[in-house]
Design a protein around this motif. Structure first.
Motif, PDB file in Angstrom:
ATOM      1  N   ASN A  22       0.866  -1.178   0.000  1.00  8.73           N
ATOM      2  CA  ASN A  22       0.000   0.000   0.000  1.00  8.73           C
ATOM      3  C   ASN A  22       0.910   1.239   0.000  1.00  8.73           C
ATOM      4  O   ASN A  22       2.133   1.126   0.120  1.00  8.73           O
ATOM      5  CB  ASN A  22      -0.987  -0.018   1.175  1.00  8.73           C
ATOM      6  CG  ASN A  22      -0.307   0.048   2.527  1.00  8.73           C
ATOM      7  OD1 ASN A  22       0.697   0.726   2.721  1.00  8.73           O
ATOM      8  ND2 ASN A  22      -0.867  -0.673   3.497  1.00  8.73           N
ATOM      9  N   VAL A 168      -1.908   0.957  -8.783  1.00 13.81           N
ATOM     10  CA  VAL A 168      -2.911   1.212  -7.748  1.00 13.81           C
ATOM     11  C   VAL A 168      -4.242   1.569  -8.400  1.00 13.81           C
ATOM     12  O   VAL A 168      -5.299   1.054  -8.027  1.00 13.81           O
ATOM     13  CB  VAL A 168      -2.449   2.346  -6.792  1.00 13.81           C
ATOM     14  CG1 VAL A 168      -3.582   2.833  -5.912  1.00 13.81           C
ATOM     15  CG2 VAL A 168      -1.284   1.871  -5.954  1.00 13.81           C
ATOM     16  N   GLN A 169      -4.202   2.457  -9.385  1.00 13.52           N
ATOM     17  CA  GLN A 169      -5.433   2.879 -10.072  1.00 13.52           C
ATOM     18  C   GLN A 169      -6.055   1.712 -10.834  1.00 13.52           C
ATOM     19  O   GLN A 169      -7.274   1.536 -10.817  1.00 13.52           O
ATOM     20  CB  GLN A 169      -5.132   4.034 -11.038  1.00 13.52           C
ATOM     21  CG  GLN A 169      -6.337   4.541 -11.781  1.00 13.52           C
ATOM     22  CD  GLN A 169      -7.417   5.101 -10.866  1.00 13.52           C
ATOM     23  OE1 GLN A 169      -7.141   5.623  -9.798  1.00 13.52           O
ATOM     24  NE2 GLN A 169      -8.655   4.981 -11.276  1.00 13.52           N
ATOM     25  N   GLU A 171      -5.942  -1.401 -10.125  1.00 14.55           N
ATOM     26  CA  GLU A 171      -6.518  -2.380  -9.217  1.00 14.55           C
ATOM     27  C   GLU A 171      -7.609  -1.801  -8.322  1.00 14.55           C
ATOM     28  O   GLU A 171      -8.211  -2.518  -7.540  1.00 14.55           O
ATOM     29  CB  GLU A 171      -5.414  -3.010  -8.377  1.00 14.55           C
ATOM     30  CG  GLU A 171      -4.476  -3.835  -9.244  1.00 14.55           C
ATOM     31  CD  GLU A 171      -3.445  -4.591  -8.453  1.00 14.55           C
ATOM     32  OE1 GLU A 171      -3.437  -4.489  -7.212  1.00 14.55           O
ATOM     33  OE2 GLU A 171      -2.649  -5.303  -9.082  1.00 14.55           O
ATOM     34  N   ALA A 172      -7.886  -0.494  -8.455  1.00 13.20           N
ATOM     35  CA  ALA A 172      -8.947   0.129  -7.657  1.00 13.20           C
ATOM     36  C   ALA A 172     -10.293  -0.406  -8.123  1.00 13.20           C
ATOM     37  O   ALA A 172     -10.456  -0.795  -9.283  1.00 13.20           O
ATOM     38  CB  ALA A 172      -8.898   1.643  -7.813  1.00 13.20           C
ATOM     39  N   SER A 176     -14.672   3.457  -8.439  1.00 15.60           N
ATOM     40  CA  SER A 176     -13.841   4.603  -8.080  1.00 15.60           C
ATOM     41  C   SER A 176     -13.215   5.250  -9.306  1.00 15.60           C
ATOM     42  O   SER A 176     -12.681   6.334  -9.223  1.00 15.60           O
ATOM     43  CB  SER A 176     -12.744   4.192  -7.099  1.00 15.60           C
ATOM     44  OG  SER A 176     -11.843   3.310  -7.733  1.00 15.60           O
ATOM     45  N   LYS A 177     -13.262   4.585 -10.476  1.00 12.02           N
ATOM     46  CA  LYS A 177     -12.695   5.142 -11.695  1.00 12.02           C
ATOM     47  C   LYS A 177     -13.704   5.940 -12.500  1.00 12.02           C
ATOM     48  O   LYS A 177     -13.342   6.632 -13.426  1.00 12.02           O
ATOM     49  CB  LYS A 177     -12.124   4.028 -12.569  1.00 12.02           C
ATOM     50  CG  LYS A 177     -10.980   3.279 -11.944  1.00 12.02           C
ATOM     51  CD  LYS A 177     -10.492   2.228 -12.902  1.00 12.02           C
ATOM     52  CE  LYS A 177      -9.661   1.184 -12.200  1.00 12.02           C
ATOM     53  NZ  LYS A 177      -9.271   0.114 -13.082  1.00 12.02           N
TER      54      LYS A 177
END
Length: 191
Positions: A22, A168-169, A171-172, A176-177
Motif C-alpha cells: 500500500n 494502484v489505479q 486495481e482500484a 472509483s474510476k
C-alpha cells in the motif's frame, strides 16, 4: 553515492513494488532505503483539491508532525509541491533553494520547537508529479544535487512511482474510476 548503489536500490524498489504494497508501506520503504543510514529522507504524498489547495495525505519521516499541522499550499504559491503540479514536471531543489522555501514554511508553522528542529535539517527536495493532481515530495538531509547520478536516479524514481500509482489505479474498484457526473471542471482543468 556510486552508480552501483543507485542501481541496487532501484532493483530493490522494483522488487518491492511487485509485492503490491500500500502507499504507506511504499513510502516507508523509500524512507528507510533511499538514502544513507542516519540520513533517512522524509516522504510526503499530496493531492490537489478542488479549491486549488494542495494537501498532504500521507507523511513518513517527519517525526512528531501530524498531517493537521502541515498547512495547505495554494497552487499559485512558489513552493516545490505547487511547482510540481503547475509545471507537471519533476523539480529538484538543492540546499540554497530549499533554504528559501523553508523560510516561508517556518513562518506558517505554529510550533516553534518543531520549526527550528524539523525544517532546518532538510538540505534538498525532489518533487514528483503523479498525473495532474497528485505527487510525492521527498526531503533529504543531504544535498543530493551534489552527488553524481542523482538526477538520473530521480528520473528513475519518478518513473517507478508513476508505474506504482498506475498499478494502484488499475486495481482500484471499478466504481472509483467513474467520473462524477455533474461535477464542474476547475479553472485549471479547463485550461
Amino acid at each position: 553515492m556510486s552508480l552501483e548503489h543507485y542501481l541496487t536500490r532501484n532493483v530493490e524498489l522494483i522488487q518491492f513494488i511487485q509485492q503490491k504494497p500500500n502507499r504507506l508501506q511504499l513510502m516507508t520503504w523509500i524512507h528507510k532505503n533511499l538514502s544513507m543510514p542516519g540520513f533517512e529522507p522524509a516522504v510526503c504524498f499530496f493531492e490537489l483539491e478542488d479549491d486549488e489547495n494542495i494537501k498532504p495525505r500521507v507523511i513518513v519521516g517527519l517525526d512528531g508532525l501530524t498531517l493537521e499541522q502541515l498547512p495547505p499550499v495554494r497552487l499559485e504559491e512558489n513552493r516545490p509541491v505547487s511547482n510540481v503540479l503547475r509545471e507537471m514536471r519533476m523539480v529538484i531543489y538543492g540546499e540554497e533553494e530549499l533554504a528559501t522555501q523553508n523560510l516561508q514554511i517556518i513562518k506558517e508553522t505554529n510550533d516553534l520547537s518543531f520549526r527550528l528542529t524539523e525544517f532546518t535539517k532538510w538540505k534538498s527536495v525532489v518533487g514528483i508529479p503523479i498525473g495532474s493532481n497528485m505527487g510525492y515530495s521527498i526531503l533529504f538531509q543531504i544535498d543530493i544535487t551534489q552527488f553524481d547520478f542523482a538526477l538520473e536516479n530521480c528520473k528513475i524514481l519518478e518513473s517507478l512511482l508513476n508505474a506504482y500509482e498506475s498499478l494502484v489505479q488499475k486495481e482500484a474498484p471499478t466504481d472509483s474510476k467513474k467520473p462524477i457526473l455533474g461535477q464542474e471542471l476547475s479553472n485549471r482543468q479547463e485550461e
